[in-house]
Design an enzyme around this catalytic site. Sequence first.
Site, PDB file in Angstrom:
ATOM      1  N   CYS A 146       0.822  -1.222   0.000  1.00  0.00           N
ATOM      2  CA  CYS A 146       0.000   0.000   0.000  1.00  0.00           C
ATOM      3  C   CYS A 146       0.851   1.266   0.000  1.00  0.00           C
ATOM      4  CB  CYS A 146      -0.890   0.036   1.229  1.00  0.00           C
ATOM      5  SG  CYS A 146      -1.903  -1.428   1.401  1.00  0.00           S
ATOM      6  N   ARG A 157       5.010   1.028  -5.828  1.00  0.00           N
ATOM      7  CA  ARG A 157       5.003   0.088  -4.716  1.00  0.00           C
ATOM      8  C   ARG A 157       4.168  -1.150  -5.042  1.00  0.00           C
ATOM      9  NH1 ARG A 157       6.641   2.686   0.020  1.00  0.00           N
ATOM     10  NH2 ARG A 157       5.455   1.292   1.355  1.00  0.00           N
ATOM     11  N   TRP A 184      -2.805  -2.722  -1.805  1.00  0.00           N
ATOM     12  CA  TRP A 184      -2.348  -4.039  -2.277  1.00  0.00           C
ATOM     13  C   TRP A 184      -3.093  -5.039  -1.403  1.00  0.00           C
ATOM     14  CZ3 TRP A 184       0.514  -8.356  -0.612  1.00  0.00           C
ATOM     15  CH2 TRP A 184       1.093  -9.126  -1.631  1.00  0.00           C
ATOM     16  N   ASN A 208      -1.992   0.922   5.921  1.00  0.00           N
ATOM     17  CA  ASN A 208      -1.026   0.023   5.300  1.00  0.00           C
ATOM     18  C   ASN A 208      -0.595  -0.955   6.381  1.00  0.00           C
ATOM     19  OD1 ASN A 208       1.076  -1.248   4.005  1.00  0.00           O
ATOM     20  ND2 ASN A 208       2.474   0.491   4.101  1.00  0.00           N
ATOM     21  N   GLY A 209      -0.610  -2.251   6.089  1.00  0.00           N
ATOM     22  CA  GLY A 209      -0.190  -3.242   7.076  1.00  0.00           C
ATOM     23  C   GLY A 209      -1.292  -4.269   7.292  1.00  0.00           C
ATOM     24  N   GLU A 230      20.153 -14.198 -10.512  1.00  0.00           N
ATOM     25  CA  GLU A 230      19.503 -12.917 -10.774  1.00  0.00           C
ATOM     26  C   GLU A 230      18.869 -12.894 -12.172  1.00  0.00           C
ATOM     27  OE1 GLU A 230      18.393 -10.559  -9.277  1.00  0.00           O
ATOM     28  OE2 GLU A 230      18.438  -8.766 -10.500  1.00  0.00           O
ATOM     29  N   LYS A 263      14.834 -12.310 -12.749  1.00  0.00           N
ATOM     30  CA  LYS A 263      14.321 -11.235 -13.606  1.00  0.00           C
ATOM     31  C   LYS A 263      13.338 -11.800 -14.633  1.00  0.00           C
ATOM     32  CE  LYS A 263      15.873  -7.614 -11.932  1.00  0.00           C
ATOM     33  NZ  LYS A 263      15.677  -8.255 -10.664  1.00  0.00           N
ATOM     34  N   GLU A 303       9.995 -12.880 -12.928  1.00  0.00           N
ATOM     35  CA  GLU A 303       9.097 -11.824 -12.444  1.00  0.00           C
ATOM     36  C   GLU A 303       8.563 -10.934 -13.559  1.00  0.00           C
ATOM     37  OE1 GLU A 303      10.651  -9.084  -9.516  1.00  0.00           O
ATOM     38  OE2 GLU A 303      12.604  -8.987 -10.483  1.00  0.00           O
ATOM     39  N   HIS A 347      24.672 -33.041 -11.307  1.00  0.00           N
ATOM     40  CA  HIS A 347      24.055 -33.637 -10.112  1.00  0.00           C
ATOM     41  C   HIS A 347      22.531 -33.600 -10.216  1.00  0.00           C
ATOM     42  CE1 HIS A 347      27.966 -33.916  -8.196  1.00  0.00           C
ATOM     43  NE2 HIS A 347      28.199 -32.701  -8.674  1.00  0.00           N
ATOM     44  N   LYS A 387       6.663  -3.468  -5.084  1.00  0.00           N
ATOM     45  CA  LYS A 387       8.052  -3.015  -5.025  1.00  0.00           C
ATOM     46  C   LYS A 387       8.620  -3.198  -3.616  1.00  0.00           C
ATOM     47  CE  LYS A 387      11.776  -0.875  -6.554  1.00  0.00           C
ATOM     48  NZ  LYS A 387      12.712  -1.720  -7.306  1.00  0.00           N
TER      49      LYS A 387
HETATM   50  O1  M6R Z   1      13.623  -3.262  -1.179  1.00  0.00           O
HETATM   51  P1  M6R Z   1      14.434  -4.512  -1.058  1.00  0.00           P
HETATM   52  O2  M6R Z   1      15.758  -4.400  -1.696  1.00  0.00           O
HETATM   53  O3  M6R Z   1      14.526  -4.994   0.362  1.00  0.00           O
HETATM   54  O4  M6R Z   1      13.620  -5.611  -1.858  1.00  0.00           O
HETATM   55  C1  M6R Z   1      14.036  -6.940  -1.843  1.00  0.00           C
HETATM   56  C2  M6R Z   1      13.286  -7.766  -2.871  1.00  0.00           C
HETATM   57  O5  M6R Z   1      11.919  -7.747  -2.598  1.00  0.00           O
HETATM   58  C3  M6R Z   1      13.514  -7.252  -4.298  1.00  0.00           C
HETATM   59  O6  M6R Z   1      14.873  -7.227  -4.632  1.00  0.00           O
HETATM   60  C4  M6R Z   1      12.767  -8.145  -5.305  1.00  0.00           C
HETATM   61  O7  M6R Z   1      13.326  -9.418  -5.336  1.00  0.00           O
HETATM   62  C5  M6R Z   1      12.762  -7.503  -6.680  1.00  0.00           C
HETATM   63  N1  M6R Z   1      11.441  -7.541  -7.234  1.00  0.00           N
HETATM   64  C6  M6R Z   1      13.665  -8.183  -7.652  1.00  0.00           C
HETATM   65  O8  M6R Z   1      13.670  -7.572  -8.899  1.00  0.00           O
END
Ligand code: M6R
Length: 616
Positions: free
Chosen positions: A2, A27, A76, A102-103, A485, A489, A492, A508, A611
Site C-alpha cells: 500500500c 510500490r 495491495w 497500510n499493514g 539474478e 528477472k 518476475e 548432479h 516493489k
Molecule cells: O527493497 P528490497 O531491496 O529490500 O527488496 C528486496 C526484494 O523484494 C527485491 O529485490 C525483489 O526481489 C525484486 N522484485 C527483484 O527484482
Amino acid sequence: MCGIVGYVGTAKSVEVLLGGLRRLEYRGYDSAGIAVLDGDGSIHTRKHAGKLAVLLNDLDQHPIANGSTGIGHTRWATHGGPTDVNAHPHLGDDGKLALIHNGIIENFSELKEELLAEGYTFESETDTEVAAKLLGREYGRAHDLELAFRTVVARLEGAFTLLAVHRDEPDVVVGARRNSPLVIGLGDGENFLGSDVAAFVEFTRRAVAIGQDQIVAIRADSVTVTDFAGAPVTTEEFDIAWDASASEKGGWSSFMAKEITEGPDAVANTLRGRIVDGEVVLPDLDRIGDEALRGITRIVIVACGTAAYSGILGKYAIEAWSRVPVEVELAHEFRYRDPVLDDSTLVISISQSGETMDTRMAVQYASEHGARVLSICNTQGATIPRESEAVIYTHAGPEVAVASTKAFLAQVAALYLFGLHLSRVRGSLDAAEIEANAAELQAVPEKLGKVLESSESIAQLAGWMADTRAVLFLGRNVGYPVALEGALKLKELAYIHAEGFAAGELKHGPIALIEPGQPVFVIVPSPIGQPELHKKVISNIKEIEARGARVLAVAEEGDAFVPPLADFVIPIPLAGPFFEPLLAVAPLQIFAMELASAKGLDVDQPRNLAKSVTVE
Ligand code: M6R
C-alpha cells in the site's frame, strides 16, 4: 504494498494526493482512493479497484469538492479481494471520518466481533474498516482525533500505518505508525505525509522520519509527533537527496528501461567521495568503529530477492579480501532458526527500499541478540537504516520499476567498498591491493556503459524467444549469483519458468532438463582472470551443447573458446573476477525486460508483485 499520502495546506488537495499516489504507484497496488475535506465540513471520498487511471477517470467525469485537507491510498489486497468496496478510505460509522491503512491488523476478527455486538455493520472484508469503525467510536467519546487515535492504537496488534481525517477537525491529518512506513514532508504553509519521500518530493525536499509507535498530527503550519502514550518525541529533519525529476519516466518506454541505463550512474554515485587517492573512505562506519571491525569473527548478510543475490557477490569479495567468514541468508529464514549471534558477529542487511519487512525483522532480531548491525540501503528516512547501528547509503536514486536493476549494482558497489575498508582496517590487504581493487571498481561505470551499447542485439534475441517456455541460467563462483539474478528477472517480468544453477551442479541433476532446443544462458568466467574456472565452464557448455541446448553465452570480449560452441554471444569488457558480474548482469536485465515487452507485458508493474514488501 500500500501507498499512503496525507496533505494539509492551501493547495487543492485532490491534485496533491493524486500526484503523490502516482509517485507511489511503483510500490504495487490493485485499487486506489482518496478522501478530501471541503471548507463546509463535509467529507468526500472516491475509490476504485484497478489502476489509478480508473480513479482519475472517474474524478474527471465526476469531480469532487476540492478542499485543502485530505488523504490518499493505493491498496495491495491482503484481507478481501481488490474490489471497489474493499478499497480505502473506509469510513467511521457516522460517515464523518475517513481512514486509510497500510499493514495487517492481526486481531481484527476479535475487534470486529466486539463492534458487531455493539450493533456496528461492515461493508467490506477488510481489517481496515474495523479500525475505521473503532476510531469513529472512540472519536464519539473523546471528540479529539489525536486522543481517539491513542485509544485505538492501544487496541491494535500487528503492523499498521493509519491516517485519518475527521469532518469536525478539517485542518488536521492524524497518523500512527507501527511496523509500517510513514514519513513527514515539511512544506511552507503546508505539510505532507507519505509512505516514503517519493509521495511529496515534488513539493518539498525537507523530511522527518517517524519512529516506531508514534502518532503524528500535521496542520498547515505545524507538525507534532508523540509516542502512543501522548508524550512528545524528538525528531530529526533530513534533506531529501533525490530530485523529483529522477522519479519521472521522461521519454523512456518504461521506468525499467530508464533505470537500466542509469546503472553506470548508480555505481558512480555510490562510489563518489568514498574512494580518495586509492583509499576507501567510509565515515558511514564510524558508529561501529575500527576496533569493533577488528574484533568481528563472522559476517552474516541478510536480504531478500535481488538484494540477497548482491549479498552473495559481497560474500565472495568480502571473504576473499578480509578473510572474515561471510554467510548469506534469506532474511525470512534467518530469524526463525535461532541463529548463533553475539557481538563479534556483524550482520549486514541489504535493502533498496529499507522497508522490506522480512529484512527489517532480521535486523531487529540481530540487534536484540547482541550482533552489530550495518545496513546497505537506497532510501533515506526508511525504517531499516533507522533501526541499524550504521548505514551505507547507495546513491542509485529512486528505483520505480518493481524489478530491481540499478539498485542491485549499487548494492554490490557498496558491499565492495565495505570489503575494502574492512581489509584495510584488519590489514588483510596492503595499500596497493586496495588501490588496485578500488580502481577496478571505479572503472565499472564506463565499462557498463559499453555493455549497454549491445542492448539492441539483446532485444532482438528476446524478440526471437518470445514463445520460449523455460530458460536455464548457469554460472560458477561469482557467475552463480548472476545466473540466479538472470532467472529471477525473467520469472518476475516475463512469467517464464527460469532457473539459475551453479554450473558445477549441472551433472548432479539439472542436466536432465536439457533437451534439444532448451535455451541456456551461461555466464562464462574470464579466460584471463579465472582460467581454471573458465575451462570448467567451457566443459559445461560442451555437455549441454552435446544434448541439443541452445547456448546463449555472456563472455569476455575476445574469448575465442565461446563462439564456436554458442548460438549467441553477448560480449562484456575485460574486468577482474569480482567486477565482471557487474557487467554480466545488465544483459540479463535487458533480456528479461525485452522478452516481457515482446509478450506485451507491463514491465514496470508485473502481476502480483509489489516493489516494497512491507508485510511478512
Ligand atoms: O527493497 P528490497 O531491496 O529490500 O527488496 C528486496 C526484494 O523484494 C527485491 O529485490 C525483489 O526481489 C525484486 N522484485 C527483484 O527484482
